[in-house]
Design an enzyme around this catalytic site. Structure first.
Site, short mmCIF file in Angstrom:
data_model
loop_
_atom_site.label_atom_id
_atom_site.label_comp_id
_atom_site.label_asym_id
_atom_site.label_seq_id
_atom_site.Cartn_x
_atom_site.Cartn_y
_atom_site.Cartn_z
N ASP A 1 -9.74 0.71 -5.77
CA ASP A 1 -10.15 2.09 -6.06
C ASP A 1 -8.96 3.04 -6.05
OD1 ASP A 1 -11.17 4.77 -4.35
OD2 ASP A 1 -12.33 4.28 -6.13
N ARG B 1 0.85 -1.19 0.00
CA ARG B 1 0.00 0.00 0.00
C ARG B 1 0.89 1.24 0.00
NH1 ARG B 1 -5.24 -1.35 0.94
NH2 ARG B 1 -5.66 -3.33 1.96
N GLY B 2 0.38 2.31 -0.56
CA GLY B 2 1.14 3.56 -0.57
C GLY B 2 2.31 3.49 -1.55
N ASP C 1 -14.15 -6.86 -1.93
CA ASP C 1 -15.43 -6.40 -1.38
C ASP C 1 -16.52 -6.21 -2.43
OD1 ASP C 1 -14.28 -6.37 1.11
OD2 ASP C 1 -13.86 -4.22 1.10
N MET D 1 -7.45 -15.55 5.98
CA MET D 1 -7.54 -16.87 5.34
C MET D 1 -8.26 -16.76 4.00
SD MET D 1 -8.49 -19.23 8.64
CE MET D 1 -8.63 -20.70 7.62
N MET E 1 -15.13 -9.68 5.56
CA MET E 1 -14.65 -8.46 4.93
C MET E 1 -15.81 -7.63 4.40
SD MET E 1 -11.48 -10.25 3.00
CE MET E 1 -12.51 -11.68 2.93
N THR F 1 -11.00 -5.75 -6.13
CA THR F 1 -11.41 -5.56 -4.76
C THR F 1 -12.22 -6.75 -4.34
OG1 THR F 1 -12.78 -4.28 -3.24
CG2 THR F 1 -13.35 -4.15 -5.55
#
Length: 564
Positions: free
Chosen positions: A229, A203-204, A259, A416, A302, A257
């Site tokens: 995103d 990340r970043g 999600d 997991m 999640m 993603t």
């Protein structure tokens, strides 16, 4: 040499084009600004390519290298000589093929927004020997990352004869601080059976200028960026910088993603696998709860801002008594609250299973723990652990305020689920995404992402998938199905329902001289009946509450009427 210019008709207007991606009709231009957490703020971006036609037809086209680099040569697509495609009736996507964003229409509906259909084009803008491609994965893990990597490499090599392909190690920062990994069909063979990503992620680390400098210095001319995103916003900014410098570099995004919160497209890869794996955790919670007296199985899944995994896993399981997601507020104490419902279900069944998405109830947790908001390296808000907090709240409530002794089992399978290999459904889906991305890049399209819209792979401008997040609509039939499955109360009041309807009703993409909106623009019509919730009365009989939403001109607001 240029290919011969063709005359085409899309949406009732005549176009002149020298490629299937590069259209040159009159376009409607709108200045936009891109704001990113890790990039220079308020960067002016290029105008969208909007093509309009008869009967409200709107095509949101994707950028093309020829938009800013004149006199680019084209070449015959190598696929026409590929033995594997000899059985295909039509090698290449028709020049007029577009996919409608909205398929539920009325007789007098405008044709609405369309997207460019993905697939191989007759002419390409790269010689195979000249292609130097790279692949980067960013953000959190997700089932299917390795499958996408494998299929990009396989598509470039097997379909187009590209041999120079590199993996950028460790996410965006890998462009300027890490080594690259040569990727060949032999290297990626079998990696789809592994979880994670063989090229690493982080990340970043986003630095637009350093990244584009690295792309230019290395001689890379195709960049495949796999991420969510924030990653796609970064990809959009990279495209803008590449365009500003006039580089012949195709920048392609593959949205990721777990999600499933990416708008417009049907779903994101890894989602099917996540729901399937979530079943294992729910089944374990159900076994535990059934095997112990007054036992509650609590599973945290999640869902930072969107509760799709929790909702679909609950529907698939049919063992869940309560599902809590970020989109649907809930409360603990008092009549109709979660505690009252838990006590009722335990008395009825002797056990209970609760599924909670990680982003649910964050306001309650923050208020209880008095925590200040923080952010991770990607700029995402740091979430409090709602699972641990809720389990403790339930224990404290039943210990202090009731005579009922409960036994609670808490299960958190988050990492997991993220780390497992993708299942068969996601493997096929990842293959289609990767191949579509490669076809688009070879055809000279750039500054776009890929995904299915109503089952057809499309090329989408970056801004369409980064402008908002896809969320569960709690006034939709799918959420009503979930409520019916669990028999839980909706925990909603009238104000919540009205705000949800007004916020979640998607605008229809129409021309400027037409009214945007599809149901709340005239304040003259009643909306369909909406579910207020369901439950049991004092005699144990099941009931459902519905109402109609109408605009009250006296109060200048929407009101629920005809409650049943």
């Amino acid at each position: 040499m240029h290919s011969v210019s063709e005359s085409n008709s899309i949406g009732g207007i005549k176009l002149s084009s020298d490629s299937n991606c590069n259209r040159k009709p009159k376009v409607k231009l709108t200045h936009r600004k891109l704001v990113m957490g890790q990039s220079p703020a308020a960067t002016t971006v290029s105008e969208p390519k909007i093509i309009t036609g008869d009967h409200g037809y709107v095509l949101e086209d994707v950028p093309h290298l020829a938009d800013y680099i004149p006199d680019l040569p084209t070449y015959p697509n190598p696929l026409q000589d590929n033995p594997a495609y000899t059985a295909v009736k039509q090698y290449f996507v028709d020049t007029e093929d577009t996919i409608a964003q909205k398929i539920v229409v009325h007789a007098n509906s405008p044709r609405g927004t369309h997207f460019r259909r993905a697939g191989p084009r007759q002419k390409v803008y790269f010689k195979s020997d000249d292609v130097h491609a790279c692949i980067v994965t960013c953000g959190g893990l997700c089932p299917g990352l390795n499958t996408v990597i494998r299929e990009i490499v396989g598509s470039l090599n097997d379909m187009y004869g590209v041999t120079r392909i590199e993996g950028i190690q460790g996410g965006y920062r890998g462009f300027y601080s890490r080594n690259t990994i040569p990727l060949t069909p032999k290297v990626v063979n079998g990696i789809h059976k592994q979880g994670g990503t063989i090229i690493g992620t982080s990340r970043g680390g986003y630095d637009n200028k350093k990244i584009v400098n690295s792309i230019e210095d290395r001689g890379i001319n195709q960049v495949y960026i796999i991420g969510g995103d924030g990653t796609q916003k970064g990809a959009s900014s990279i495209y803008e910088e590449v365009r500003r410098r006039g580089l012949q570099v195709a920048v392609v995004g593959i949205p990721k993603t777990i999600d499933n919160d990416i708008p417009v497209i049907d779903k994101s890869f890894g989602f099917d696998t996540a729901v399937e794996e979530a079943q294992r955790a729910i089944n374990a919670a159900h076994v535990e709860s059934e095997s112990n007296e007054n036992c509650i199985g609590l599973v945290k899944l999640m869902g930072r801002n969107s509760g799709f995994i929790a909702m679909y896993a609950t529907l698939a399981s049919r063992d869940v008594d309560c599902c809590l997601i970020p989109e649907s507020p809930f409360y603990l104490e008092g009549p109709g609250g979660l505690f009252e419902y838990i006590e009722k279900r335990i008395k009825e069944n002797g056990h209970m299973v609760i599924v909670v998405a990680e982003g649910a109830g964050q306001e309650l947790v923050a208020e209880s723990l008095r925590n200040e908001d923080g952010k991770d390296a990607s700029g995402n808000k740091l979430l409090n652990d709602v699972g641990l907090w809720l389990s403790q709240q339930i224990k404290d409530h039943f210990k202090k305020q009731t005579e009922m002794e409960i036994n609670l089992k808490y299960i958190d399978p988050t990492y997991m689920i993220r780390a497992v290999p993708s299942n068969a459904s996601d493997n096929v889906y990842c293959t289609l995404l990767a191949q579509s991305a490669v076809h688009g890049a070879m055809a000279g399209c750039t500054g776009f992402t890929v995904g299915p819209v109503h089952g057809r792979e499309c090329y989408l401008p970056f801004h369409r998938i980064t402008e908002k997040q896809n969320k569960v609509v709690i006034t939709d039939r799918m959420w009503a199905r979930m409520l019916s499955s669990t028999n839980q109360p909706s925990f909603l009041n009238t104000k919540d329902i009205i705000e949800s309807i007004l916020d979640e009703t998607p605008p229809t993409q129409l021309l400027d001289d037409q009214v945007a909106g599809n149901g709340l623009d005239t304040k003259s019509e009643s909306l369909p009946k909406v579910a207020l919730g369901c439950g049991h009365d004092n005699e144990g009989l099941h009931f459902e509450m519905t109402s109609t939403l109408e605009f009250n001109s006296t109060l200048d607001s929407y009101c629920l009427v005809d409650c049943e």
